[in-house]
Design a protein around this motif. Structure first.
Motif, PDB file in Angstrom:
ATOM      1  N   ALA A 146     -60.164 -60.459  36.287  1.00  0.00           N
ATOM      2  CA  ALA A 146     -61.308 -61.054  36.983  1.00  0.00           C
ATOM      3  C   ALA A 146     -61.189 -60.882  38.493  1.00  0.00           C
ATOM      4  CB  ALA A 146     -61.425 -62.536  36.627  1.00  0.00           C
ATOM      5  N   GLY A 147     -59.974 -61.077  39.016  1.00  0.00           N
ATOM      6  CA  GLY A 147     -59.777 -60.934  40.456  1.00  0.00           C
ATOM      7  C   GLY A 147     -60.026 -59.516  40.938  1.00  0.00           C
ATOM      8  N   GLY A 148     -59.509 -58.543  40.194  1.00  0.00           N
ATOM      9  CA  GLY A 148     -59.714 -57.145  40.567  1.00  0.00           C
ATOM     10  C   GLY A 148     -61.165 -56.731  40.463  1.00  0.00           C
ATOM     11  N   TYR A 149     -61.817 -57.167  39.391  1.00  0.00           N
ATOM     12  CA  TYR A 149     -63.231 -56.829  39.210  1.00  0.00           C
ATOM     13  C   TYR A 149     -64.083 -57.450  40.312  1.00  0.00           C
ATOM     14  CZ  TYR A 149     -67.943 -56.764  37.291  1.00  0.00           C
ATOM     15  OH  TYR A 149     -69.294 -56.583  37.133  1.00  0.00           O
ATOM     16  N   GLY A 150     -63.823 -58.727  40.606  1.00  0.00           N
ATOM     17  CA  GLY A 150     -64.601 -59.408  41.639  1.00  0.00           C
ATOM     18  C   GLY A 150     -64.417 -58.779  43.009  1.00  0.00           C
ATOM     19  N   THR A 151     -63.179 -58.408  43.325  1.00  0.00           N
ATOM     20  CA  THR A 151     -62.906 -57.792  44.624  1.00  0.00           C
ATOM     21  C   THR A 151     -63.549 -56.414  44.733  1.00  0.00           C
ATOM     22  OG1 THR A 151     -60.795 -58.980  44.786  1.00  0.00           O
ATOM     23  CG2 THR A 151     -61.081 -57.054  46.201  1.00  0.00           C
ATOM     24  N   SER A 152     -63.432 -55.617  43.676  1.00  0.00           N
ATOM     25  CA  SER A 152     -64.033 -54.278  43.706  1.00  0.00           C
ATOM     26  C   SER A 152     -65.556 -54.362  43.798  1.00  0.00           C
ATOM     27  CB  SER A 152     -63.626 -53.479  42.463  1.00  0.00           C
ATOM     28  OG  SER A 152     -64.117 -54.086  41.279  1.00  0.00           O
ATOM     29  N   LYS A 153     -66.134 -55.362  43.149  1.00  0.00           N
ATOM     30  CA  LYS A 153     -67.588 -55.543  43.208  1.00  0.00           C
ATOM     31  C   LYS A 153     -68.030 -55.926  44.614  1.00  0.00           C
ATOM     32  CE  LYS A 153     -71.416 -57.958  40.958  1.00  0.00           C
ATOM     33  NZ  LYS A 153     -71.808 -58.987  39.957  1.00  0.00           N
ATOM     34  N   LYS A 154     -67.267 -56.805  45.262  1.00  0.00           N
ATOM     35  CA  LYS A 154     -67.590 -57.185  46.642  1.00  0.00           C
ATOM     36  C   LYS A 154     -67.578 -55.966  47.557  1.00  0.00           C
ATOM     37  CE  LYS A 154     -65.799 -61.936  46.694  1.00  0.00           C
ATOM     38  NZ  LYS A 154     -64.731 -62.810  47.257  1.00  0.00           N
ATOM     39  N   ILE A 155     -66.559 -55.129  47.405  1.00  0.00           N
ATOM     40  CA  ILE A 155     -66.447 -53.937  48.253  1.00  0.00           C
ATOM     41  C   ILE A 155     -67.577 -52.963  47.951  1.00  0.00           C
ATOM     42  CG2 ILE A 155     -65.004 -51.932  48.782  1.00  0.00           C
ATOM     43  CD1 ILE A 155     -62.563 -53.710  48.176  1.00  0.00           C
ATOM     44  N   ARG A 156     -67.861 -52.782  46.681  1.00  0.00           N
ATOM     45  CA  ARG A 156     -68.892 -51.834  46.253  1.00  0.00           C
ATOM     46  C   ARG A 156     -70.274 -52.240  46.761  1.00  0.00           C
ATOM     47  NH1 ARG A 156     -67.253 -51.841  41.513  1.00  0.00           N
ATOM     48  NH2 ARG A 156     -68.680 -53.364  40.591  1.00  0.00           N
ATOM     49  N   GLU A 157     -70.534 -53.538  46.767  1.00  0.00           N
ATOM     50  CA  GLU A 157     -71.853 -54.041  47.160  1.00  0.00           C
ATOM     51  C   GLU A 157     -71.888 -54.538  48.603  1.00  0.00           C
ATOM     52  OE1 GLU A 157     -72.815 -57.006  44.277  1.00  0.00           O
ATOM     53  OE2 GLU A 157     -72.935 -55.567  42.609  1.00  0.00           O
ATOM     54  N   HIS A 158     -70.820 -54.281  49.349  1.00  0.00           N
ATOM     55  CA  HIS A 158     -70.717 -54.710  50.751  1.00  0.00           C
ATOM     56  C   HIS A 158     -70.934 -56.219  50.904  1.00  0.00           C
ATOM     57  CE1 HIS A 158     -70.137 -50.831  52.600  1.00  0.00           C
ATOM     58  NE2 HIS A 158     -71.173 -50.329  51.947  1.00  0.00           N
ATOM     59  N   LYS A 159     -70.307 -56.982  50.039  1.00  0.00           N
ATOM     60  CA  LYS A 159     -70.418 -58.437  50.111  1.00  0.00           C
ATOM     61  C   LYS A 159     -69.109 -59.085  50.566  1.00  0.00           C
ATOM     62  CE  LYS A 159     -74.085 -58.925  46.645  1.00  0.00           C
ATOM     63  NZ  LYS A 159     -74.472 -59.538  45.341  1.00  0.00           N
ATOM     64  N   GLU A 160     -68.246 -58.285  51.170  1.00  0.00           N
ATOM     65  CA  GLU A 160     -66.982 -58.829  51.649  1.00  0.00           C
ATOM     66  C   GLU A 160     -67.212 -59.785  52.817  1.00  0.00           C
ATOM     67  OE1 GLU A 160     -68.032 -55.593  51.791  1.00  0.00           O
ATOM     68  OE2 GLU A 160     -66.262 -54.312  52.018  1.00  0.00           O
ATOM     69  N   LYS A 161     -66.277 -60.682  52.997  1.00  0.00           N
ATOM     70  CA  LYS A 161     -66.287 -61.564  54.164  1.00  0.00           C
ATOM     71  C   LYS A 161     -65.160 -61.119  55.085  1.00  0.00           C
ATOM     72  CE  LYS A 161     -68.262 -65.582  51.814  1.00  0.00           C
ATOM     73  NZ  LYS A 161     -68.071 -67.021  51.453  1.00  0.00           N
ATOM     74  N   TYR A 162     -65.545 -60.703  56.273  1.00  0.00           N
ATOM     75  CA  TYR A 162     -64.558 -60.179  57.218  1.00  0.00           C
ATOM     76  C   TYR A 162     -63.977 -61.344  58.020  1.00  0.00           C
ATOM     77  CZ  TYR A 162     -66.712 -55.841  55.793  1.00  0.00           C
ATOM     78  OH  TYR A 162     -67.184 -54.796  55.042  1.00  0.00           O
ATOM     79  N   ASN A 163     -63.032 -62.025  57.385  1.00  0.00           N
ATOM     80  CA  ASN A 163     -62.460 -63.237  57.966  1.00  0.00           C
ATOM     81  C   ASN A 163     -61.281 -62.976  58.892  1.00  0.00           C
ATOM     82  OD1 ASN A 163     -64.275 -64.706  56.429  1.00  0.00           O
ATOM     83  ND2 ASN A 163     -62.853 -64.951  54.723  1.00  0.00           N
ATOM     84  N   TYR A 164     -60.822 -61.737  58.920  1.00  0.00           N
ATOM     85  CA  TYR A 164     -59.623 -61.428  59.687  1.00  0.00           C
ATOM     86  C   TYR A 164     -59.890 -60.350  60.735  1.00  0.00           C
ATOM     87  CZ  TYR A 164     -56.948 -63.967  56.139  1.00  0.00           C
ATOM     88  OH  TYR A 164     -56.456 -64.936  55.306  1.00  0.00           O
TER      89      TYR A 164
END
Length: 210
Positions: free
Chosen positions: A130-148
């Motif tokens: 679930a963690g890998g899928y969720g992270t890859s989906k965020k990157i693929r759809e540009h939904k990452e949060k640039y917190n750093y």
């Protein structure tokens, strides 16, 4: 609180089991990002992987502690309620007539250990997938949060979505890019948490481990 002999004998194997599960979880997580994490990990990273997983979030930590406490007491609970149909069906209890008290105790301990192992397997597999899928989906759809914000030794800096870290590398994507970068710690001067929800909004359960 005295630990039974059966559990004491299994403690080294128990930690080995957790280490293996930690490796599997990390492999499942990073495989979905195209990363062979074992190539970028040290022995220490592997040994502490289950501990890092357990302490990644307060909810996870509370769940794991509760799980171990419950299964530590499970043999006595099974012994107390062993005649109830629900207990018999759930744990597939066999007839213990003819068993000595020591054999009965060992039997109930084995049930608790097997049940705990199954739950932990499900936890690590699910967490990794679930963690890998969720992270890859965020990157693929540009939904990452640039917190750093990462500051390189060269003087350059950029905002990033931090995927993971270990004792040797940072794994992240730069703002506006889907490319996953793997940077040695030695190339980084400092890293700033620019959107600290723990401080700014007081979100106790916010996960800053990634």
């Amino acid at each position: 609180m005295k630990i039974s002999d059966d559990i004491q004998k299994l403690l080294p194997f128990g930690y080995l089991f957790l280490v293996i599960m930690g490796i599997v979880k990390e492999c499942f997580f990073h495989y979905q990002l195209g990363i062979n994490i074992l190539k970028y990990s040290t022995i220490m990273d592997i040994l502490i992987s289950p501990i890092a997983t357990f302490t990644s979030n307060p909810i996870v930590l509370i769940f794991i502690l509760s799980l171990f406490i419950f299964h530590y007491n499970l043999p006595s609970l099974i012994a107390k309620y062993r005649d109830r149909k629900f207990i018999i069906r759930t744990f597939e209890l066999k007839n213990i007539k003819g068993l000595s008290p020591a054999e009965t105790k060992s039997y109930f301990n084995s049930i608790a250990i097997k049940t705990l192992a199954v739950i932990l397997c499900s936890f690590f597999f699910g967490y990794g997938l679930a963690g890998g899928y969720g992270t890859s989906k965020k990157i693929r759809e540009h939904k990452e949060k640039y917190n750093y914000k990462i500051n390189y030794s060269s003087g350059e800096s950029e905002e990033i979505f931090l995927i993971n870290t270990n004792s040797l590398y940072y794994f992240y994507t730069a703002k506006g890019s889907k490319t996953i970068k793997i940077t040695p710690l030695g190339a980084v001067k400092s890293i700033e948490l620019i959107d600290n929800k723990m401080v700014n909004k007081g979100l106790f359960l916010y996960n800053t481990s990634l």
